[in-house]
Design an enzyme around this catalytic site. Sequence first.
Site, mmCIF file in Angstrom:
data_model
loop_
_atom_site.group_PDB
_atom_site.id
_atom_site.type_symbol
_atom_site.label_atom_id
_atom_site.label_comp_id
_atom_site.label_asym_id
_atom_site.label_seq_id
_atom_site.Cartn_x
_atom_site.Cartn_y
_atom_site.Cartn_z
ATOM 1 N N SER A 49 -8.262 -17.887 6.492
ATOM 2 C CA SER A 49 -9.584 -18.178 5.931
ATOM 3 C C SER A 49 -9.629 -19.622 5.475
ATOM 4 O O SER A 49 -8.619 -20.164 4.995
ATOM 5 C CB SER A 49 -9.824 -17.259 4.739
ATOM 6 O OG SER A 49 -10.962 -17.690 4.041
ATOM 7 N N ASP A 71 -17.555 -5.336 5.401
ATOM 8 C CA ASP A 71 -17.383 -4.686 4.089
ATOM 9 C C ASP A 71 -16.719 -5.635 3.098
ATOM 10 O O ASP A 71 -17.027 -5.625 1.913
ATOM 11 C CB ASP A 71 -16.529 -3.417 4.229
ATOM 12 C CG ASP A 71 -17.339 -2.263 4.809
ATOM 13 O OD1 ASP A 71 -18.562 -2.428 4.983
ATOM 14 O OD2 ASP A 71 -16.736 -1.216 5.104
ATOM 15 N N ASP A 78 -0.046 1.478 7.829
ATOM 16 C CA ASP A 78 -0.394 0.905 6.530
ATOM 17 C C ASP A 78 0.557 -0.266 6.343
ATOM 18 O O ASP A 78 1.777 -0.075 6.273
ATOM 19 C CB ASP A 78 -0.203 1.957 5.426
ATOM 20 C CG ASP A 78 -0.581 1.405 4.050
ATOM 21 O OD1 ASP A 78 -0.484 0.170 3.843
ATOM 22 O OD2 ASP A 78 -0.952 2.204 3.190
ATOM 23 N N TYR A 97 -6.920 -13.919 -3.400
ATOM 24 C CA TYR A 97 -7.217 -13.985 -1.956
ATOM 25 C C TYR A 97 -6.857 -15.358 -1.406
ATOM 26 O O TYR A 97 -6.219 -15.487 -0.361
ATOM 27 C CB TYR A 97 -8.702 -13.673 -1.753
ATOM 28 C CG TYR A 97 -9.127 -13.617 -0.302
ATOM 29 C CD1 TYR A 97 -8.909 -12.473 0.470
ATOM 30 C CD2 TYR A 97 -9.761 -14.699 0.297
ATOM 31 C CE1 TYR A 97 -9.302 -12.422 1.811
ATOM 32 C CE2 TYR A 97 -10.162 -14.656 1.626
ATOM 33 C CZ TYR A 97 -9.937 -13.513 2.379
ATOM 34 O OH TYR A 97 -10.332 -13.476 3.700
#
Length: 310
Positions: free
Chosen positions: A178, A268, A69, A234
């Site tokens: 991204s 997802d 994690d 994000y």
Amino acid sequence: MEGSMSSSPNSRIALVTGGNKGIGLEVCKQLGSNGITVVLTARDQARGTSAIEELKCPGFSDVIFHQLDITDALSITRLANFLKNRFERLDILVNNAAIGGTERPTIFGSIPVNKKVQQFDGMDRTQRLEWLFKNCRETYQATKQCLETNYYGTKQVTEALLPLLQCSPDGRIVNVSSSVGLLWQFRNEELTQELNDIDHLTEKRLDELLDMFLKDFEAGRVQVRGWPTEFPAYKVAKAAMNAYSRILARRHPALCVNCADPGFTSTDMTLNTGVLTPEEGARNIVRVVLLPDGELTGAYFQEGQQASFL
Ligand SMILES: NC(=O)c1ccc[n+]([C@@H]2O[C@H](COP(=O)([O-])OP(=O)(O)OC[C@H]3O[C@@H](n4cnc5c(N)ncnc54)[C@H](OP(=O)(O)O)[C@@H]3O)[C@@H](O)[C@H]2O)c1
């Protein structure tokens, strides 16, 4: 804690975070089929071990599971100790794990999102993104969690594994980024310049900027301050990760530290609105991992091609 298939003594060792599904799982598959020993990590033991089952097929190289994690310091330490004892080095780190930074739409209930994919047929990329934005809710909690996972989690894992990467003759880090984390998303000239001034930007200053963003989000000042809008957490977390990658590349010239955008992919995270398959998205990451010229560092790649951080 970990499960393994046999591992060949001379292969390179790669670790992928968030390897149990989506782009991360496909990256594991593609690295594995290139003869690389892959340490597939996942925060959830059951999801990780079932992903490993998918990779147990003929012609496949070694895949090992270890729990990780990226927001849990103890979990990171356990992983670093495991790698040290088992391999004494790490050749490739793919920082893939991330979250979307919003609350998921309730309209899906418990129906698997991949059942919904037909509804996006006929929509172009912009329409799909607009749909996604309309159906996700930005909350303070999700925003905070996003910075903690996508930026601070990635950074913690990287710092813990740096000593092992430095033991490799060809240590490489690929941070999955991204296009929405590019600096044109910021509408504040000062902020843009500061984040792009890698000669002077420090990790401490990055922390201060992220604190400022969080306070602005809470106070409803995202727009007036010129932070990116629509999925701001994000975008800001990816921009911070890009800046950190560039700082790291300067600090460790013997390593290759690059950022790679997979492209808008159906997973997802995007509620399957993306236009690329996870296999196609992963190919854009693996291309950067396996760059023949191992000297290129501090760079950004958009769908496999080198591009500007701006
Ligand atoms: N899909 C796109 O269009 C797109 C575009 C640009 C960049 N990206 C980037 O590509 C990467 C992969 O995204 P994806 O689309 O494949 O998303 P995804 O299918 O939602 O997969 C995200 C992965 O990250 C894991 N993860 C989340 N929080 C974690 C934590 N605290 N510790 C460890 N693992 C954690 C998830 O684990 P669980 O299964 O346990 O939740 C999952 O394995 C991300 O960095 C994303 O930002 C995606």
